[in-house]
Design a protein around this motif. Structure first.
Motif, PDB file in Angstrom:
ATOM      1  N   UNK A 278       0.832  -1.205   0.000  1.00  0.00           N
ATOM      2  CA  UNK A 278       0.000   0.000   0.000  1.00  0.00           C
ATOM      3  C   UNK A 278       0.865   1.252   0.000  1.00  0.00           C
ATOM      4  N   UNK A 279       1.871   1.257   0.868  1.00  0.00           N
ATOM      5  CA  UNK A 279       2.771   2.401   0.915  1.00  0.00           C
ATOM      6  C   UNK A 279       3.526   2.581  -0.384  1.00  0.00           C
ATOM      7  N   UNK A 280       3.992   1.491  -0.959  1.00  0.00           N
ATOM      8  CA  UNK A 280       4.758   1.566  -2.204  1.00  0.00           C
ATOM      9  C   UNK A 280       3.886   2.031  -3.367  1.00  0.00           C
ATOM     10  N   UNK A 281       2.636   1.582  -3.412  1.00  0.00           N
ATOM     11  CA  UNK A 281       1.736   1.983  -4.500  1.00  0.00           C
ATOM     12  C   UNK A 281       1.462   3.490  -4.448  1.00  0.00           C
ATOM     13  N   UNK A 282       1.122   3.988  -3.263  1.00  0.00           N
ATOM     14  CA  UNK A 282       0.866   5.425  -3.137  1.00  0.00           C
ATOM     15  C   UNK A 282       2.141   6.221  -3.383  1.00  0.00           C
ATOM     16  N   UNK A 283       3.236   5.731  -2.860  1.00  0.00           N
ATOM     17  CA  UNK A 283       4.519   6.399  -3.044  1.00  0.00           C
ATOM     18  C   UNK A 283       4.889   6.481  -4.523  1.00  0.00           C
ATOM     19  N   UNK A 284       4.723   5.386  -5.248  1.00  0.00           N
ATOM     20  CA  UNK A 284       5.058   5.373  -6.673  1.00  0.00           C
ATOM     21  C   UNK A 284       4.185   6.364  -7.434  1.00  0.00           C
ATOM     22  N   UNK A 285       2.892   6.375  -7.137  1.00  0.00           N
ATOM     23  CA  UNK A 285       1.977   7.304  -7.793  1.00  0.00           C
ATOM     24  C   UNK A 285       2.411   8.754  -7.553  1.00  0.00           C
ATOM     25  N   UNK A 286       2.692   9.079  -6.315  1.00  0.00           N
ATOM     26  CA  UNK A 286       3.085  10.449  -5.966  1.00  0.00           C
ATOM     27  C   UNK A 286       4.427  10.800  -6.603  1.00  0.00           C
ATOM     28  N   UNK A 287       5.386   9.890  -6.576  1.00  0.00           N
ATOM     29  CA  UNK A 287       6.698  10.188  -7.164  1.00  0.00           C
ATOM     30  C   UNK A 287       6.596  10.389  -8.674  1.00  0.00           C
ATOM     31  N   UNK A 288       5.787   9.573  -9.335  1.00  0.00           N
ATOM     32  CA  UNK A 288       5.603   9.730 -10.783  1.00  0.00           C
ATOM     33  C   UNK A 288       4.969  11.085 -11.089  1.00  0.00           C
ATOM     34  N   UNK A 289       3.963  11.461 -10.316  1.00  0.00           N
ATOM     35  CA  UNK A 289       3.325  12.768 -10.522  1.00  0.00           C
ATOM     36  C   UNK A 289       4.304  13.910 -10.259  1.00  0.00           C
ATOM     37  N   UNK A 290       5.112  13.787  -9.232  1.00  0.00           N
ATOM     38  CA  UNK A 290       6.100  14.828  -8.919  1.00  0.00           C
ATOM     39  C   UNK A 290       7.147  14.964 -10.018  1.00  0.00           C
ATOM     40  N   UNK A 291       7.536  13.855 -10.611  1.00  0.00           N
ATOM     41  CA  UNK A 291       8.532  13.904 -11.687  1.00  0.00           C
ATOM     42  C   UNK A 291       8.002  14.638 -12.905  1.00  0.00           C
ATOM     43  N   UNK A 292       6.685  14.658 -13.061  1.00  0.00           N
ATOM     44  CA  UNK A 292       6.082  15.341 -14.212  1.00  0.00           C
ATOM     45  C   UNK A 292       5.963  16.848 -13.994  1.00  0.00           C
TER      46      UNK A 292
ATOM     47  N   UNK B  77      13.223  10.450   3.422  1.00  0.00           N
ATOM     48  CA  UNK B  77      13.144  10.773   2.003  1.00  0.00           C
ATOM     49  C   UNK B  77      14.252  11.724   1.583  1.00  0.00           C
ATOM     50  N   UNK B  78      14.550  12.692   2.442  1.00  0.00           N
ATOM     51  CA  UNK B  78      15.636  13.630   2.161  1.00  0.00           C
ATOM     52  C   UNK B  78      16.978  12.896   2.079  1.00  0.00           C
ATOM     53  N   UNK B  79      17.246  12.036   3.060  1.00  0.00           N
ATOM     54  CA  UNK B  79      18.522  11.312   3.076  1.00  0.00           C
ATOM     55  C   UNK B  79      18.661  10.387   1.864  1.00  0.00           C
ATOM     56  N   UNK B  80      17.597   9.650   1.546  1.00  0.00           N
ATOM     57  CA  UNK B  80      17.629   8.760   0.379  1.00  0.00           C
ATOM     58  C   UNK B  80      17.803   9.587  -0.891  1.00  0.00           C
ATOM     59  N   UNK B  81      17.126  10.718  -0.972  1.00  0.00           N
ATOM     60  CA  UNK B  81      17.247  11.589  -2.137  1.00  0.00           C
ATOM     61  C   UNK B  81      18.650  12.141  -2.319  1.00  0.00           C
TER      62      UNK B  81
ATOM     63  N   UNK C 137      11.486  12.753  -1.117  1.00  0.00           N
ATOM     64  CA  UNK C 137      10.762  13.208   0.074  1.00  0.00           C
ATOM     65  C   UNK C 137       9.270  12.951  -0.099  1.00  0.00           C
ATOM     66  N   UNK C 138       8.738  13.316  -1.256  1.00  0.00           N
ATOM     67  CA  UNK C 138       7.316  13.084  -1.524  1.00  0.00           C
ATOM     68  C   UNK C 138       6.997  11.585  -1.451  1.00  0.00           C
ATOM     69  N   UNK C 139       7.905  10.771  -1.950  1.00  0.00           N
ATOM     70  CA  UNK C 139       7.716   9.323  -1.883  1.00  0.00           C
ATOM     71  C   UNK C 139       7.752   8.799  -0.462  1.00  0.00           C
ATOM     72  N   UNK C 140       8.680   9.302   0.338  1.00  0.00           N
ATOM     73  CA  UNK C 140       8.774   8.860   1.733  1.00  0.00           C
ATOM     74  C   UNK C 140       7.548   9.220   2.549  1.00  0.00           C
ATOM     75  N   UNK C 141       7.074  10.445   2.367  1.00  0.00           N
ATOM     76  CA  UNK C 141       5.887  10.891   3.098  1.00  0.00           C
ATOM     77  C   UNK C 141       4.653  10.107   2.654  1.00  0.00           C
TER      78      UNK C 141
ATOM     79  N   UNK D  99      10.774  19.745  -9.305  1.00  0.00           N
ATOM     80  CA  UNK D  99      11.025  18.663  -8.360  1.00  0.00           C
ATOM     81  C   UNK D  99      12.337  17.981  -8.715  1.00  0.00           C
ATOM     82  N   UNK D 100      13.293  18.074  -7.824  1.00  0.00           N
ATOM     83  CA  UNK D 100      14.555  17.362  -8.006  1.00  0.00           C
ATOM     84  C   UNK D 100      14.376  15.934  -7.513  1.00  0.00           C
ATOM     85  N   UNK D 101      15.403  15.132  -7.662  1.00  0.00           N
ATOM     86  CA  UNK D 101      15.338  13.755  -7.161  1.00  0.00           C
ATOM     87  C   UNK D 101      15.153  13.761  -5.645  1.00  0.00           C
TER      88      UNK D 101
END
Length: 164
Positions: free
Chosen positions: A81-95, A144-148, A106-110, A99-101
């Motif tokens: 569930x977390x990964x699905x929402x995270x992926x959706x949000x990260x894909x939208x942010x990349x568009x 998310x910041x550290x991973x980014x 960060x958006x994915x982590x949250x 939004x940097x990596x």
């Protein structure tokens, strides 16, 4: 195609290894499920280098392998569930321009933490779990910041190898 498949295998293995390493560093912050999210480094990297499809595949493989080796079915459900929402949000942010990596991470982590919290509230049928939200939001931003930051450095140093 063979080269990309080989890299996908390497990234899946890296995500699994990082997920395993993370089991040695439990965070005791009073909220269940708070983790560093080291395995997400591979997912964010693949998302930046290839596409959401490859990143989602790495994420699903990692969740099932780590879940079956070190967790249980509830843990797999929360993670999916977390990964699905995270992926959706990260894909939208990349568009969205700007939004940097690091921002995407960060958006994915949250959003990962929010997705897990929503599933937990549905399973236990109790909205009082929302009290965990502030801690989960802060932990999602920090991890998310550290991973980014790490992902940005890896992309800078070796990203061109994988884009060929």
């Amino acid at each position: 195609m063979v080269r990309k498949s080989a890299f996908m295998g390497l990234f899946a293995a890296l995500a699994i290894i990082l997920g395993y390493v993370e089991t040695f560093f439990p965070l005791f912050v009073g909220v269940p499920g708070v983790k560093l999210g080291l395995a997400n480094l591979a997912v964010v990297f693949v998302l930046e280098i290839y596409s959401w499809k490859e990143a989602a595949a790495i994420s699903v493989v990692r969740i099932f392998v780590i879940g079956f080796l070190f967790g249980n079915l509830f843990g797999i459900a929360y993670s999916l569930a977390g990964a699905a929402l995270s992926m959706l949000v990260m894909v939208l942010c990349r568009r969205v321009d700007g939004f940097s990596v690091v921002g995407v991470s960060i958006a994915g982590g949250v959003s990962h933490n929010i997705g897990q919290l929503l599933v937990a509230m549905a399973i236990v049928e109790n909205l009082s779990l929302m009290y965990y939200l502030p801690v989960l939001l802060v932990s999602g931003v920090v991890t998310g910041f550290l991973i980014g930051i790490v992902c940005r450095q890896v992309l800078h140093r070796i990203g061109m190898v994988f884009r060929q």
